[in-house]
Motif scaffolding. Structure first.
Motif, PDB file in Angstrom:
ATOM      1  N   ILE A   5     -53.801  42.571 -61.181  1.00 45.48           N
ATOM      2  CA  ILE A   5     -52.980  41.467 -61.674  1.00 45.48           C
ATOM      3  C   ILE A   5     -52.408  41.760 -63.061  1.00 45.48           C
ATOM      4  O   ILE A   5     -51.271  41.403 -63.366  1.00 45.48           O
ATOM      5  CB  ILE A   5     -53.763  40.122 -61.628  1.00 45.48           C
ATOM      6  CG1 ILE A   5     -52.824  38.935 -61.832  1.00 45.48           C
ATOM      7  CG2 ILE A   5     -54.928  40.127 -62.599  1.00 45.48           C
ATOM      8  CD1 ILE A   5     -51.839  38.709 -60.719  1.00 45.48           C
ATOM      9  N   LYS A   6     -53.162  42.455 -63.919  1.00 47.08           N
ATOM     10  CA  LYS A   6     -52.669  42.755 -65.274  1.00 47.08           C
ATOM     11  C   LYS A   6     -51.510  43.742 -65.259  1.00 47.08           C
ATOM     12  O   LYS A   6     -50.665  43.725 -66.140  1.00 47.08           O
ATOM     13  CB  LYS A   6     -53.805  43.292 -66.153  1.00 47.08           C
ATOM     14  CG  LYS A   6     -54.740  42.212 -66.645  1.00 47.08           C
ATOM     15  CD  LYS A   6     -55.772  42.762 -67.614  1.00 47.08           C
ATOM     16  CE  LYS A   6     -56.724  41.667 -68.071  1.00 47.08           C
ATOM     17  NZ  LYS A   6     -57.785  42.202 -68.939  1.00 47.08           N
ATOM     18  N   SER A   7     -51.468  44.612 -64.262  1.00 46.24           N
ATOM     19  CA  SER A   7     -50.344  45.552 -64.181  1.00 46.24           C
ATOM     20  C   SER A   7     -49.061  44.842 -63.735  1.00 46.24           C
ATOM     21  O   SER A   7     -47.959  45.276 -64.046  1.00 46.24           O
ATOM     22  CB  SER A   7     -50.663  46.718 -63.244  1.00 46.24           C
ATOM     23  OG  SER A   7     -50.756  46.265 -61.910  1.00 46.24           O
ATOM     24  N   ARG A  13     -52.912  36.829 -70.196  1.00 44.22           N
ATOM     25  CA  ARG A  13     -54.362  37.037 -70.270  1.00 44.22           C
ATOM     26  C   ARG A  13     -54.998  36.435 -69.024  1.00 44.22           C
ATOM     27  O   ARG A  13     -54.768  35.285 -68.693  1.00 44.22           O
ATOM     28  CB  ARG A  13     -54.943  36.369 -71.508  1.00 44.22           C
ATOM     29  CG  ARG A  13     -54.580  37.064 -72.786  1.00 44.22           C
ATOM     30  CD  ARG A  13     -55.289  36.411 -73.938  1.00 44.22           C
ATOM     31  NE  ARG A  13     -54.937  37.058 -75.194  1.00 44.22           N
ATOM     32  CZ  ARG A  13     -55.368  36.653 -76.368  1.00 44.22           C
ATOM     33  NH1 ARG A  13     -56.166  35.611 -76.456  1.00 44.22           N
ATOM     34  NH2 ARG A  13     -55.003  37.292 -77.462  1.00 44.22           N
ATOM     35  N   PHE A  14     -55.817  37.238 -68.365  1.00 42.15           N
ATOM     36  CA  PHE A  14     -56.496  36.786 -67.152  1.00 42.15           C
ATOM     37  C   PHE A  14     -58.002  36.815 -67.359  1.00 42.15           C
ATOM     38  O   PHE A  14     -58.509  37.594 -68.162  1.00 42.15           O
ATOM     39  CB  PHE A  14     -56.114  37.683 -65.971  1.00 42.15           C
ATOM     40  CG  PHE A  14     -54.665  37.593 -65.600  1.00 42.15           C
ATOM     41  CD1 PHE A  14     -54.208  36.581 -64.780  1.00 42.15           C
ATOM     42  CD2 PHE A  14     -53.751  38.518 -66.093  1.00 42.15           C
ATOM     43  CE1 PHE A  14     -52.871  36.489 -64.436  1.00 42.15           C
ATOM     44  CE2 PHE A  14     -52.407  38.431 -65.757  1.00 42.15           C
ATOM     45  CZ  PHE A  14     -51.962  37.412 -64.933  1.00 42.15           C
ATOM     46  N   LYS A  15     -58.715  35.959 -66.603  1.00 39.74           N
ATOM     47  CA  LYS A  15     -60.175  35.923 -66.688  1.00 39.74           C
ATOM     48  C   LYS A  15     -60.757  37.278 -66.306  1.00 39.74           C
ATOM     49  O   LYS A  15     -61.651  37.796 -66.954  1.00 39.74           O
ATOM     50  CB  LYS A  15     -60.730  34.833 -65.766  1.00 39.74           C
ATOM     51  CG  LYS A  15     -60.348  33.429 -66.185  1.00 39.74           C
ATOM     52  CD  LYS A  15     -60.768  32.415 -65.133  1.00 39.74           C
ATOM     53  CE  LYS A  15     -60.197  31.046 -65.453  1.00 39.74           C
ATOM     54  NZ  LYS A  15     -60.404  30.090 -64.360  1.00 39.74           N
ATOM     55  N   LYS A  16     -60.238  37.855 -65.214  1.00 42.36           N
ATOM     56  CA  LYS A  16     -60.664  39.180 -64.740  1.00 42.36           C
ATOM     57  C   LYS A  16     -59.448  39.931 -64.243  1.00 42.36           C
ATOM     58  O   LYS A  16     -58.504  39.327 -63.736  1.00 42.36           O
ATOM     59  CB  LYS A  16     -61.666  39.041 -63.582  1.00 42.36           C
ATOM     60  CG  LYS A  16     -63.013  38.514 -63.979  1.00 42.36           C
ATOM     61  CD  LYS A  16     -63.925  38.477 -62.766  1.00 42.36           C
ATOM     62  CE  LYS A  16     -65.306  37.945 -63.134  1.00 42.36           C
ATOM     63  NZ  LYS A  16     -66.177  37.868 -61.956  1.00 42.36           N
ATOM     64  N   ASN A  17     -59.489  41.244 -64.371  1.00 41.80           N
ATOM     65  CA  ASN A  17     -58.397  42.080 -63.872  1.00 41.80           C
ATOM     66  C   ASN A  17     -58.671  42.410 -62.407  1.00 41.80           C
ATOM     67  O   ASN A  17     -59.220  43.445 -62.080  1.00 41.80           O
ATOM     68  CB  ASN A  17     -58.252  43.348 -64.709  1.00 41.80           C
ATOM     69  CG  ASN A  17     -56.980  44.100 -64.374  1.00 41.80           C
ATOM     70  OD1 ASN A  17     -56.038  43.541 -63.824  1.00 41.80           O
ATOM     71  ND2 ASN A  17     -56.954  45.373 -64.703  1.00 41.80           N
ATOM     72  N   ILE A  18     -58.271  41.502 -61.519  1.00 41.30           N
ATOM     73  CA  ILE A  18     -58.594  41.600 -60.086  1.00 41.30           C
ATOM     74  C   ILE A  18     -57.455  42.280 -59.338  1.00 41.30           C
ATOM     75  O   ILE A  18     -56.285  42.112 -59.669  1.00 41.30           O
ATOM     76  CB  ILE A  18     -58.858  40.193 -59.510  1.00 41.30           C
ATOM     77  CG1 ILE A  18     -60.084  39.572 -60.203  1.00 41.30           C
ATOM     78  CG2 ILE A  18     -59.073  40.234 -58.011  1.00 41.30           C
ATOM     79  CD1 ILE A  18     -60.312  38.124 -59.867  1.00 41.30           C
ATOM     80  N   LYS A  66     -58.321  24.258 -58.713  1.00 40.10           N
ATOM     81  CA  LYS A  66     -58.963  24.857 -59.895  1.00 40.10           C
ATOM     82  C   LYS A  66     -59.273  26.326 -59.676  1.00 40.10           C
ATOM     83  O   LYS A  66     -59.266  27.118 -60.606  1.00 40.10           O
ATOM     84  CB  LYS A  66     -60.252  24.099 -60.237  1.00 40.10           C
ATOM     85  CG  LYS A  66     -60.011  22.736 -60.822  1.00 40.10           C
ATOM     86  CD  LYS A  66     -61.317  22.054 -61.188  1.00 40.10           C
ATOM     87  CE  LYS A  66     -61.050  20.664 -61.747  1.00 40.10           C
ATOM     88  NZ  LYS A  66     -62.298  19.956 -62.086  1.00 40.10           N
ATOM     89  N   SER A  67     -59.540  26.697 -58.439  1.00 42.65           N
ATOM     90  CA  SER A  67     -59.893  28.087 -58.120  1.00 42.65           C
ATOM     91  C   SER A  67     -58.702  29.047 -58.237  1.00 42.65           C
ATOM     92  O   SER A  67     -58.885  30.258 -58.268  1.00 42.65           O
ATOM     93  CB  SER A  67     -60.474  28.171 -56.714  1.00 42.65           C
ATOM     94  OG  SER A  67     -59.517  27.695 -55.771  1.00 42.65           O
ATOM     95  N   THR A  68     -57.490  28.515 -58.294  1.00 42.20           N
ATOM     96  CA  THR A  68     -56.284  29.345 -58.412  1.00 42.20           C
ATOM     97  C   THR A  68     -55.925  29.519 -59.878  1.00 42.20           C
ATOM     98  O   THR A  68     -55.716  28.532 -60.588  1.00 42.20           O
ATOM     99  CB  THR A  68     -55.099  28.692 -57.657  1.00 42.20           C
ATOM    100  OG1 THR A  68     -55.459  28.527 -56.291  1.00 42.20           O
ATOM    101  CG2 THR A  68     -53.856  29.541 -57.757  1.00 42.20           C
ATOM    102  N   GLU A  69     -55.863  30.768 -60.318  1.00 43.79           N
ATOM    103  CA  GLU A  69     -55.484  31.042 -61.703  1.00 43.79           C
ATOM    104  C   GLU A  69     -53.970  30.931 -61.834  1.00 43.79           C
ATOM    105  O   GLU A  69     -53.221  31.509 -61.053  1.00 43.79           O
ATOM    106  CB  GLU A  69     -55.969  32.437 -62.123  1.00 43.79           C
ATOM    107  CG  GLU A  69     -56.016  32.592 -63.605  1.00 43.79           C
ATOM    108  CD  GLU A  69     -56.816  33.805 -64.073  1.00 43.79           C
ATOM    109  OE1 GLU A  69     -56.709  34.138 -65.257  1.00 43.79           O
ATOM    110  OE2 GLU A  69     -57.531  34.417 -63.255  1.00 43.79           O
ATOM    111  N   LYS A  70     -53.539  30.137 -62.840  1.00 42.44           N
ATOM    112  CA  LYS A  70     -52.115  29.848 -62.996  1.00 42.44           C
ATOM    113  C   LYS A  70     -51.440  30.837 -63.949  1.00 42.44           C
ATOM    114  O   LYS A  70     -51.950  31.111 -65.021  1.00 42.44           O
ATOM    115  CB  LYS A  70     -51.908  28.424 -63.528  1.00 42.44           C
ATOM    116  CG  LYS A  70     -52.272  27.328 -62.551  1.00 42.44           C
ATOM    117  CD  LYS A  70     -53.730  26.992 -62.634  1.00 42.44           C
ATOM    118  CE  LYS A  70     -54.127  25.865 -61.684  1.00 42.44           C
ATOM    119  NZ  LYS A  70     -55.575  25.773 -61.519  1.00 42.44           N
TER     120      LYS A  70
END
Length: 202
Positions: A5-7, A13-18, A66-70
């Motif tokens: 996701i970070k690429s 900024r993300f909670k985790k780079n998934i 809530k489970s979906t990162e915006k």
């Protein structure tokens, strides 16, 4: 290829780079998919999406689980086009199918072919279908039973049902794109997916 996701969104900024599996619409997304939500008319689909990430605006985030990162942006479709271009860099280019060959009669026993028909890899054609002269059926196309495909037809990226009639000279499933307006340069928006033609269609 797999993308993190970070690429796809290096400035966020993300909670985790998934790792992202795919980009899908709100109602078809699953865990580890990226989706997009750009208008209130898709509110009911947004409330029930299973996507891990969603490109959206500040006004619409309250309708997402809530489970979906915006991923909050000003122009949803512009950011979606940028992500699509990274994951599918050649989606807007119609590369020729180099797997095309003359059909093997034993593989397609109950199908009638005109002269100079070419078939790509992994093509499935059901019984009692007729394909006219000089037609091209590219890789991974599926054609149902009792279909009539005219002469000089090109079919790619498509799934045809039963009793479908395609007239001479038609081209179905070509890759395409739209444009997202930008002050500096318009951004190509590739169209991803396959053409689905239901039963009994001409």
């Amino acid at each position: 290829k797999n993308y993190f996701i970070k690429s796809l969104f290096p400035s966020f900024r993300f909670k985790k780079n998934i790792k992202v599996n795919n980009i899908k619409s709100l109602n078809k997304s699953k865990k580890l998919d990226l989706t997009f939500f750009d208008t209130i008319k898709y509110k009911s689909q947004a409330l029930n999406t299973k996507a891990s990430f969603c490109i959206t605006t500040e006004k619409l985030i309250k309708f997402l689980p809530k489970s979906t990162e915006k991923i909050i942006v000003k122009n949803v479709l512009y950011e979606l086009a940028n992500a699509l271009k990274k994951i599918y860099p050649s989606a807007d280019i119609d590369y020729p199918d180099l797997s095309l060959k003359y059909p093997i009669k034993t593989k397609f026993k109950n199908v009638k072919f005109g002269n100079n028909v070419l078939i790509g890899k992994n093509v499935k054609i059901d019984k009692d279908t007729v394909i006219g002269a000089n037609s091209i059926i590219e890789h991974d196309v599926k054609i149902g039973s009792n279909c009539i495909i005219g002469s000089h037809v090109v079919i790619k990226n498509s799934i045809l049902g039963n009793n479908v009639m395609i007239q001479d000279g038609c081209k179905i499933g070509q890759k395409g794109f739209g444009f997202i307006p930008n002050k500096i340069k318009n951004l190509k928006f590739p169209h991803i997916g396959r053409v689905l033609i239901n039963d009994d269609v001409e």
